[in-house]
Design a protein around this motif. Structure first.
Motif, mmCIF file in Angstrom:
data_model
loop_
_atom_site.group_PDB
_atom_site.id
_atom_site.type_symbol
_atom_site.label_atom_id
_atom_site.label_comp_id
_atom_site.label_asym_id
_atom_site.label_seq_id
_atom_site.Cartn_x
_atom_site.Cartn_y
_atom_site.Cartn_z
ATOM 1 N N VAL A 28 0.853 -1.193 0.000
ATOM 2 C CA VAL A 28 0.000 0.000 0.000
ATOM 3 C C VAL A 28 0.887 1.240 0.000
ATOM 4 C CG1 VAL A 28 -1.738 1.333 1.242
ATOM 5 C CG2 VAL A 28 -1.870 -1.168 1.221
ATOM 6 N N ILE A 29 0.747 2.093 -1.028
ATOM 7 C CA ILE A 29 1.476 3.364 -1.069
ATOM 8 C C ILE A 29 0.609 4.414 -0.387
ATOM 9 C CG2 ILE A 29 2.655 5.057 -2.508
ATOM 10 C CD1 ILE A 29 3.749 2.228 -2.862
ATOM 11 N N THR A 30 1.074 4.955 0.731
ATOM 12 C CA THR A 30 0.310 6.006 1.406
ATOM 13 C C THR A 30 0.563 7.323 0.674
ATOM 14 O OG1 THR A 30 2.113 6.366 3.001
ATOM 15 C CG2 THR A 30 0.357 4.838 3.624
ATOM 16 N N TYR A 31 -0.514 8.030 0.373
ATOM 17 C CA TYR A 31 -0.419 9.186 -0.524
ATOM 18 C C TYR A 31 -1.029 10.420 0.125
ATOM 19 C CZ TYR A 31 -0.857 12.083 -4.693
ATOM 20 O OH TYR A 31 -0.762 13.102 -5.590
ATOM 21 N N SER A 32 -0.221 11.459 0.307
ATOM 22 C CA SER A 32 -0.683 12.685 0.962
ATOM 23 C C SER A 32 -1.065 13.784 -0.018
ATOM 24 C CB SER A 32 0.420 13.216 1.889
ATOM 25 O OG SER A 32 1.522 13.690 1.113
ATOM 26 N N GLY A 33 -0.561 13.686 -1.246
ATOM 27 C CA GLY A 33 -0.755 14.776 -2.202
ATOM 28 C C GLY A 33 0.435 15.711 -2.269
ATOM 29 N N GLY A 34 1.495 15.391 -1.511
ATOM 30 C CA GLY A 34 2.715 16.184 -1.533
ATOM 31 C C GLY A 34 3.748 15.610 -2.486
ATOM 32 N N THR A 59 -9.141 16.427 6.771
ATOM 33 C CA THR A 59 -10.159 17.503 6.901
ATOM 34 C C THR A 59 -9.530 18.885 7.060
ATOM 35 O OG1 THR A 59 -10.479 17.270 9.337
ATOM 36 C CG2 THR A 59 -11.878 15.920 7.887
ATOM 37 N N VAL A 60 -8.195 18.986 7.062
ATOM 38 C CA VAL A 60 -7.552 20.303 7.116
ATOM 39 C C VAL A 60 -6.519 20.475 6.005
ATOM 40 C CG1 VAL A 60 -7.918 20.969 9.511
ATOM 41 C CG2 VAL A 60 -6.093 19.389 8.971
ATOM 42 N N ASP A 61 -6.615 19.674 4.954
ATOM 43 C CA ASP A 61 -5.745 19.890 3.801
ATOM 44 C C ASP A 61 -6.279 21.047 2.964
ATOM 45 O OD1 ASP A 61 -3.612 18.003 3.900
ATOM 46 O OD2 ASP A 61 -5.054 16.408 3.494
ATOM 47 N N VAL A 96 -14.248 10.798 12.332
ATOM 48 C CA VAL A 96 -13.239 11.524 13.097
ATOM 49 C C VAL A 96 -12.711 12.642 12.218
ATOM 50 C CG1 VAL A 96 -11.025 11.388 14.285
ATOM 51 C CG2 VAL A 96 -12.600 9.453 14.380
ATOM 52 N N THR A 97 -12.777 13.870 12.706
ATOM 53 C CA THR A 97 -12.266 15.027 11.982
ATOM 54 C C THR A 97 -11.362 15.830 12.914
ATOM 55 O OG1 THR A 97 -14.033 16.544 12.664
ATOM 56 C CG2 THR A 97 -14.457 15.155 10.719
ATOM 57 N N MET A 98 -10.618 16.745 12.354
ATOM 58 C CA MET A 98 -9.812 17.621 13.203
ATOM 59 C C MET A 98 -10.702 18.376 14.184
ATOM 60 S SD MET A 98 -6.938 18.939 14.152
ATOM 61 C CE MET A 98 -5.634 18.853 12.920
ATOM 62 N N PHE A 214 4.854 27.408 -2.262
ATOM 63 C CA PHE A 214 4.737 26.574 -1.071
ATOM 64 C C PHE A 214 5.882 25.567 -1.033
ATOM 65 C CE2 PHE A 214 0.686 28.449 -0.899
ATOM 66 C CZ PHE A 214 0.027 28.097 0.271
ATOM 67 N N ARG A 215 6.509 25.417 0.134
ATOM 68 C CA ARG A 215 7.566 24.414 0.310
ATOM 69 C C ARG A 215 7.006 23.124 0.901
ATOM 70 N NH1 ARG A 215 12.747 26.112 -0.071
ATOM 71 N NH2 ARG A 215 13.447 24.498 1.382
ATOM 72 N N ARG A 216 5.856 23.239 1.575
ATOM 73 C CA ARG A 216 5.183 22.075 2.137
ATOM 74 C C ARG A 216 3.688 22.210 1.855
ATOM 75 N NH1 ARG A 216 2.105 23.225 6.335
ATOM 76 N NH2 ARG A 216 1.929 21.049 6.992
ATOM 77 N N VAL A 217 3.002 21.084 1.761
ATOM 78 C CA VAL A 217 1.570 21.141 1.465
ATOM 79 C C VAL A 217 0.802 20.209 2.410
ATOM 80 C CG1 VAL A 217 1.836 21.807 -0.940
ATOM 81 C CG2 VAL A 217 1.822 19.378 -0.353
ATOM 82 N N GLY A 218 1.224 20.184 3.667
ATOM 83 C CA GLY A 218 0.539 19.366 4.655
ATOM 84 C C GLY A 218 -0.692 20.047 5.202
ATOM 85 N N CYS A 219 -1.116 19.613 6.383
ATOM 86 C CA CYS A 219 -2.310 20.174 7.018
ATOM 87 C C CYS A 219 -2.145 21.681 7.221
ATOM 88 C CB CYS A 219 -2.551 19.510 8.363
ATOM 89 S SG CYS A 219 -2.874 17.741 8.270
#
Length: 292
Positions: A28-34, A59-61, A96-98, A214-219
Motif C-alpha cells: 500500500v502506497i500512502t499518498y498525501s498529495g505532496g 479535513t484540514v488539507d 473523526v475530523t480535526m 509553497f515548500r510544504r503542502v501538509g495540514c
C-alpha cells in the motif's frame, strides 16, 4: 537509471515481495498529495510491482491538495490501481475530523501532542505492509527514529528499525515475529532538491501549490510548520475560522468538566496556539481581526 532511483525501486520490490508473502496482499502506497508521495507513486509504477494507494482525509488539507489527490487517484484507477480515501468513519457511522478531535482531546494539537497525526494520518492500512515518503532530511527526529524498513508497534520503544539496508537485515526483518504495521521508506535518504529534480526530469504531475511558492503542502496550520502558518491562514480564512469554532467548543467542554482554563474564547486559544504574542482579551489592531 540513477543510483537513487535504483535503490528506491529495489526497496519497493523487496517490500512488495514481503507483502505478498506475509499478507497475501499488495503493498500500500500512502499518498498525501505532496511531492514525496507523488514521487513514491511514480517509483511504484516504474518498478512494475502490484500496489494500492491510500489517502487519509485529514479535513484540514488545502482545497488544491484535495483536488490534486482526487485527480491523481482518477488517473491511477484508469490504469487499474485500487485507490482508497480513508474518511475515518467509525462503527457507529460518525467520522473523526480535526474539529471533533480538538473538542474530544480538550486541547489544541501541538508539536508535542500530535494526536491529529495519530488519528487522521497513521490509523489506516491496519494489517498491511505500507510504503511512505518519509525522509531523513525532513527533521532531526526522523534521522534518529526512522529507517528503510520498520515494524511499528503500539509501544514506540519496541518498534524495529532497519537503517542498514542489506540482504541479511531484510531476511531478519521478514522472518521477525513481532506484531505491528510493516513499513518501507524507499526515498528516506533523498534530499529535497533530489526529490524536486527527479519530479522535473520524470515530468511527474505535482500539487499546484508548489508552483505558488509553497515548500510544504501538509495540514493547514500544522504546529510543525511554524514559519508558514500565518501565510496559510491568510490564504485559507475559512479553515482559520473553523479552528476558532473548534476551540470555542473545546472551551465549552472544558468548562462543563470544571477543568482549569486560561482562555476566554476560541480567539484567545488561536493566538496562544499561533504564539503570536497576542494576550487573552487583548485588542487587535484594525485589519487584523479574526475571520469568524
Amino acid at each position: 537509471m540513477s543510483d537513487l532511483e535504483q535503490t528506491a525501486i529495489e526497496r519497493l520490490k523487496a517490500a512488495s515481495d514481503m507483502s505478498l508473502r506475509l499478507f497475501e496482499k499488495p503493498l500500500v502506497i500512502t499518498y498525501s498529495g505532496g511531492k514525496d508521495s507523488d514521487v513514491m507513486l511514480h517509483l511504484a509504477e516504474k518498478s512494475g510491482i502490484p500496489f494500492e494507494a491510500l489517502h487519509s482525509l485529514t479535513t484540514v488539507d488545502a482545497p488544491e491538495t484535495v483536488r490534486h489527490v482526487y485527480d491523481t487517484f482518477r488517473r491511477l484507477e484508469e490504469k487499474g490501481v485500487k485507490c482508497t480515501v480513508d474518511r475515518h468513519v467509525q462503527p457507529d457511522g460518525s467520522r473523526v475530523t480535526m474539529w471533533n478531535l480538538i473538542t474530544r482531546k480538550l486541547m489544541p494539537p501541538t508539536r508535542v501532542m500530535r494526536y491529529c497525526c495519530e488519528k487522521l494520518k497513521e490509523s489506516g492500512a491496519k494489517g498491511r505492509f505500507i510504503a511512505t515518503g518519509v525522509r531523513w532530511e525532513e527533521s532531526k527526529t526522523r534521522q534518529k527514529n526512522r529507517g528503510e524498513f520498520e515494524i511499528l508497534t503500539s509501544k514506540p520503544k519496541d518498534k524495529l528499525i532497519l537503517s542498514n539496508d542489506n540482504d541479511e537485515d531484510r531476511r531478519l526483518f521478514e522472518t521477525c515475529q513481532m506484531k505491528g504495521k510493516r513499513v518501507v521508506n524507499p526515498i528516506i535518504d533523498w534530499k529535497d532538491n533530489e526529490v524536486l529534480d527527479y519530479a522535473a526530469v520524470e515530468k511527474i504531475p505535482m500539487n499546484p501549490l508548489y508552483c505558488e511558492g509553497f515548500r510544504r503542502v501538509g495540514c493547514v496550520g500544522c504546529p510543525m510548520a511554524s514559519k508558514t502558518r500565518i501565510m496559510e491562514f491568510a490564504r485559507y480564512p475559512r479553515i482559520k475560522a473553523a479552528y476558532i469554532r473548534a476551540f470555542d467548543r473545546m472551551l465549552e467542554e472544558r468548562r462543563k468538566r470544571s477543568l482549569p482554563c486560561q482562555w476566554q474564547s476560541g480567539v484567545d486559544v488561536f493566538h496562544w496556539w499561533m504564539e503570536d504574542g497576542v494576550l487573552p482579551g487583548q485588542e487587535v489592531l484594525d485589519g487584523f481581526e479574526e475571520d469568524v
